[in-house]
Design an enzyme around this catalytic site. Structure first.
Site, PDB file in Angstrom:
ATOM      1  N   ASN A   1      -4.717   2.584  -3.462  1.00  0.00           N
ATOM      2  CA  ASN A   1      -6.607   3.080  -3.841  1.00  0.00           C
ATOM      3  C   ASN A   1      -6.487   4.645  -3.660  1.00  0.00           C
ATOM      4  O   ASN A   1      -6.154   5.466  -2.511  1.00  0.00           O
ATOM      5  CB  ASN A   1      -7.929   3.009  -2.722  1.00  0.00           C
ATOM      6  CG  ASN A   1      -8.323   1.459  -2.410  1.00  0.00           C
ATOM      7  OD1 ASN A   1      -8.081   0.801  -3.829  1.00  0.00           O
ATOM      8  ND2 ASN A   1      -8.919   0.854  -1.605  1.00  0.00           N
ATOM      9  N   GLN A   2      -6.904   5.632  -5.409  1.00  0.00           N
ATOM     10  CA  GLN A   2      -6.903   6.579  -4.966  1.00  0.00           C
ATOM     11  C   GLN A   2      -8.460   7.643  -5.534  1.00  0.00           C
ATOM     12  O   GLN A   2      -7.834   8.026  -6.601  1.00  0.00           O
ATOM     13  CB  GLN A   2      -5.061   7.021  -5.867  1.00  0.00           C
ATOM     14  CG  GLN A   2      -4.416   6.910  -5.632  1.00  0.00           C
ATOM     15  CD  GLN A   2      -3.801   7.252  -3.989  1.00  0.00           C
ATOM     16  OE1 GLN A   2      -3.883   8.434  -3.964  1.00  0.00           O
ATOM     17  NE2 GLN A   2      -3.470   6.897  -3.346  1.00  0.00           N
TER      18      GLN A   2
ATOM     19  N   ARG B   1     -11.005  -1.574  -6.558  1.00  0.00           N
ATOM     20  CA  ARG B   1     -10.778  -0.368  -5.468  1.00  0.00           C
ATOM     21  C   ARG B   1     -10.906  -1.755  -4.639  1.00  0.00           C
ATOM     22  O   ARG B   1     -11.861  -2.415  -3.985  1.00  0.00           O
ATOM     23  CB  ARG B   1     -11.919  -0.057  -4.992  1.00  0.00           C
ATOM     24  CG  ARG B   1     -11.859   0.698  -4.067  1.00  0.00           C
ATOM     25  CD  ARG B   1     -13.034   2.285  -3.700  1.00  0.00           C
ATOM     26  NE  ARG B   1     -13.005   2.572  -2.575  1.00  0.00           N
ATOM     27  CZ  ARG B   1     -12.316   3.732  -1.975  1.00  0.00           C
ATOM     28  NH1 ARG B   1     -11.147   4.212  -2.656  1.00  0.00           N
ATOM     29  NH2 ARG B   1     -12.790   4.490  -0.509  1.00  0.00           N
ATOM     30  N   LYS B   2      -9.669  -1.890  -2.935  1.00  0.00           N
ATOM     31  CA  LYS B   2      -9.494  -2.613  -1.800  1.00  0.00           C
ATOM     32  C   LYS B   2     -10.854  -2.140  -0.818  1.00  0.00           C
ATOM     33  O   LYS B   2     -10.854  -1.139  -0.964  1.00  0.00           O
ATOM     34  CB  LYS B   2      -8.165  -2.332  -1.155  1.00  0.00           C
ATOM     35  CG  LYS B   2      -7.119  -2.882  -1.956  1.00  0.00           C
ATOM     36  CD  LYS B   2      -5.799  -1.925  -1.182  1.00  0.00           C
ATOM     37  CE  LYS B   2      -4.797  -0.672  -1.175  1.00  0.00           C
ATOM     38  NZ  LYS B   2      -4.140  -0.656  -0.658  1.00  0.00           N
TER      39      LYS B   2
ATOM     40  N   ASP C   1      -0.447   4.832   1.291  1.00  0.00           N
ATOM     41  CA  ASP C   1       0.594   5.551   1.703  1.00  0.00           C
ATOM     42  C   ASP C   1      -0.144   5.446   3.554  1.00  0.00           C
ATOM     43  O   ASP C   1      -1.023   4.512   4.345  1.00  0.00           O
ATOM     44  CB  ASP C   1      -1.409   6.908   1.842  1.00  0.00           C
ATOM     45  CG  ASP C   1      -1.542   7.740   0.452  1.00  0.00           C
ATOM     46  OD1 ASP C   1      -0.418   8.231  -0.118  1.00  0.00           O
ATOM     47  OD2 ASP C   1      -2.473   7.414  -0.528  1.00  0.00           O
TER      48      ASP C   1
ATOM     49  N   ASP D   1       0.725  -1.166   0.241  1.00  0.00           N
ATOM     50  CA  ASP D   1       0.043   0.463   0.229  1.00  0.00           C
ATOM     51  C   ASP D   1       0.783   1.395   0.257  1.00  0.00           C
ATOM     52  O   ASP D   1       1.702   0.833   0.126  1.00  0.00           O
ATOM     53  CB  ASP D   1      -0.887   0.439   1.354  1.00  0.00           C
ATOM     54  CG  ASP D   1      -1.772   1.185   1.175  1.00  0.00           C
ATOM     55  OD1 ASP D   1      -2.655   1.789   0.600  1.00  0.00           O
ATOM     56  OD2 ASP D   1      -1.015   2.205   2.739  1.00  0.00           O
TER      57      ASP D   1
ATOM     58  N   ASP E   1       0.414   9.684   5.078  1.00  0.00           N
ATOM     59  CA  ASP E   1      -0.553  10.157   4.215  1.00  0.00           C
ATOM     60  C   ASP E   1      -1.202  11.626   4.735  1.00  0.00           C
ATOM     61  O   ASP E   1      -0.988  12.210   5.404  1.00  0.00           O
ATOM     62  CB  ASP E   1      -1.303   8.989   4.945  1.00  0.00           C
ATOM     63  CG  ASP E   1      -2.846   8.751   4.430  1.00  0.00           C
ATOM     64  OD1 ASP E   1      -2.759   9.801   2.673  1.00  0.00           O
ATOM     65  OD2 ASP E   1      -4.233   8.679   4.994  1.00  0.00           O
TER      66      ASP E   1
ATOM     67  N   TYR F   1      -5.889  13.092  -0.119  1.00  0.00           N
ATOM     68  CA  TYR F   1      -5.801  13.432  -1.789  1.00  0.00           C
ATOM     69  C   TYR F   1      -4.849  14.184  -2.154  1.00  0.00           C
ATOM     70  O   TYR F   1      -4.728  15.334  -2.444  1.00  0.00           O
ATOM     71  CB  TYR F   1      -7.182  13.603  -1.577  1.00  0.00           C
ATOM     72  CG  TYR F   1      -8.539  13.574  -1.403  1.00  0.00           C
ATOM     73  CD1 TYR F   1      -8.898  12.065  -1.244  1.00  0.00           C
ATOM     74  CD2 TYR F   1      -9.444  13.779  -0.075  1.00  0.00           C
ATOM     75  CE1 TYR F   1     -10.034  11.492  -0.831  1.00  0.00           C
ATOM     76  CE2 TYR F   1      -9.950  13.235   0.428  1.00  0.00           C
ATOM     77  CZ  TYR F   1     -10.584  11.939   0.580  1.00  0.00           C
ATOM     78  OH  TYR F   1     -11.958  10.968   0.511  1.00  0.00           O
TER      79      TYR F   1
END
Length: 502
Positions: free
Chosen positions: A378-379, A423-424, A337, A335, A343, A346
């Protein structure tokens, strides 16, 4: 070739020898383009006092590596450097007065060149023949890809993870790196710069102590097969003759102590064989030398000791190689972030990228062990209109710059409402990464900081390791303890992945 000279840094591992000051003064007195920085890596296990460094106009920084050997020390140095090239120098060499001018030309090469070696010059006495130890040092003048003075592109070091820290001595770790770099398709060349390597003072039994390197020869045989010496430009070596000499000597001693008929004949035959083999080895070392009384005594004693000592170290290395090795995963997927970088919700600003503590070292360990690595992230900020795909690409480029290259990069830009399979906690990203790497998801390990990372891994059939942060919920940790593993840090997670491998 180019109008702007390549930027370079210099890395010098040391255990605090007095010759270090000579290297730094020689670099400082040079004319031509100076290095961006000189990183002196203090590899003393427990230094009682800071290194004594001469005053220079060069930007010299000291880094500590904890006494883990030259491979680990060089890795500690180049990972801090931020230049296009990294030049590794030993702490007992003397760069030529025009070294800085010459290296600027040496590094101005085609993009297919991954490394450039200096021409090594070893000063020998002009009034007598060189000793056995001096001739051994003079062998550096024809050796391939030695790090007495060797420059590597930083992107090459990034791609292969640097030096393999399984090599504990300054022996073979440089040849191993060169073979791995060549296997990746890069060319290695010799430049015009000249570096002098004086003969280091040696004790009476120095050549006997040097036989410890035979354990590292066993590592090379395991990694590159029986003909590894040819690939690094060396002759066949004397391993077989040393074994024959040692076996003959052991049989002679054993038989001489026996009382059964025929043992005396066996002892006589074996003693003769041992004498012939030892005499051949002794003459090979004496005839080219000065033949002084001291040298003759040194050669006589060490020629008897070297064969059994060399065999002992080689057997020790081979036995170590026979130990069961944990099966490495086909790939490790991370992963992004709060696992590799901090993190920032966004985030579309590359200047806000901050690697998590230990992330770079953990990734480099996997690169050294040739384990493919990737990112599955995921973004959803793209779908939400909070950042653009170009923003995402810019941040990802900065991650690559700070943490090195990745073999696959999979991002889901959808939000929850899209109902996508990537998407996880859906397994799509992991399955796509495995497909690109041509491996099975079941042979992959996924490292992340949330329950969604663990659930995605389980859904894809991969192994999962949760590395919690302060944002990881307690129930996610509890769930991971039932279906996956939990590690306190990313370094601990990779330690489990590699099973404690160096």
């Amino acid at each position: 070739m180019s109008a702007q000279r390549p930027r370079y840094a210099v890395v010098i591992p040391t255990t605090g020898r007095a010759s270090l000051a000579t290297v730094l003064r020689a670099l400082d007195a040079n004319t031509g383009q100076p290095p961006e920085e000189v990183l002196v890596v203090d590899d003393r296990p427990q230094p009682a006092a800071p290194l004594e460094l001469p005053e220079t106009e060069l930007p010299v920084w000291t880094v500590r590596s904890g006494g883990r050997g030259p491979a680990a020390a060089r890795n500690a140095g180049w990972r801090i450097a931020d230049s296009e090239w990294v030049v590794f120098l030993d702490d007992d060499v003397v760069p030529d007065p025009s070294w800085r001018e010459q290296i600027a030309e040496d590094l101005d090469v085609g993009s297919d060149v991954g490394a450039c070696q200096a021409t090594i010059r070893v000063p020998l006495p002009g009034d007598r023949r060189p000793t056995d130890w001096e001739r051994g040092t003079a062998g550096l003048t024809t050796a391939w890809w030695i790090t007495a003075d060797m420059a590597y592109r930083r992107e090459v070091l990034d791609a292969c993870g640097g030096f393999d820290e399984e090599f504990p001595r300054a022996f073979r770790e440089d040849a191993d790196l060169a073979l791995r770099v060549q296997a990746m398709g890069w060319r290695l060349v010799t430049g015009s710069r000249i570096t002098e390597h004086p003969v280091r003072p040696a004790g009476f039994l120095a050549s006997v102590r040097a036989q410890a390197g035979n354990a590292d020869n066993a590592i090379m045989r395991r990694k590159y097969g029986r003909r590894w010496r040819r690939r690094i430009g060396e002759g066949p070596g004397r391993t077989r003759r040393h074994f024959a000499t040692t076996v003959a000597g052991l049989i002679a001693l054993t038989a001489a102590c026996g009382r059964r008929p025929g043992w005396r004949a066996a002892a006589k035959f074996s003693a003769t064989a041992w004498s012939v083999l030892t005499a051949e080895f002794l003459l090979r070392r004496i005839l080219p030398g000065p033949r002084t009384p001291g040298e003759l005594a040194r050669m006589a004693v060490t020629s008897v000791l070297i064969p059994p000592v060399a065999c002992w170290h080689r057997l020790r290395g081979e036995v170590r190689n026979l130990r069961p090795r944990p099966r490495k995963p086909a790939a490790v997927l991370f992963d992004r972030d709060d696992t590799l970088i901090r993190d920032v919700p966004y985030n579309g600003d590359p200047t806000k990228v901050r690697p998590m503590r230990g992330a770079r070292g953990a990734l480099d360990r996997l690169r050294v062990h040739r384990v493919p690595i990737g990112i599955v992230s995921n973004q959803s900020g793209v779908a939400r209109g909070l950042l653009s795909e170009s923003d995402l690409a810019a941040v990802n480029a900065e991650v690559r710059r700070r943490l090195g290259p990745f073999d696959t990069w999979q991002c889901c830009v959808h939000d929850e409402a899209a109902g996508c399979g990537c998407r996880k906690p859906a397994p799509g990203l992991i399955e796509r990464a495995a497909t690109q790497l041509r491996v099975s998801p079941r042979d992959c390990v996924v490292v992340g900081d949330t329950g969604a990372d663990v659930e995605a891994a389980v859904a894809a059939g991969a192994k999962a390791i949760l590395v919690p942060t302060e944002r990881t919920r307690a129930e996610e940790i509890t769930s991971a303890l039932l279906t996956a593993e939990v590690a306190p840090t990313i370094e601990a997670a990779i330690e489990r992945v590699l099973g404690g491998s160096s």
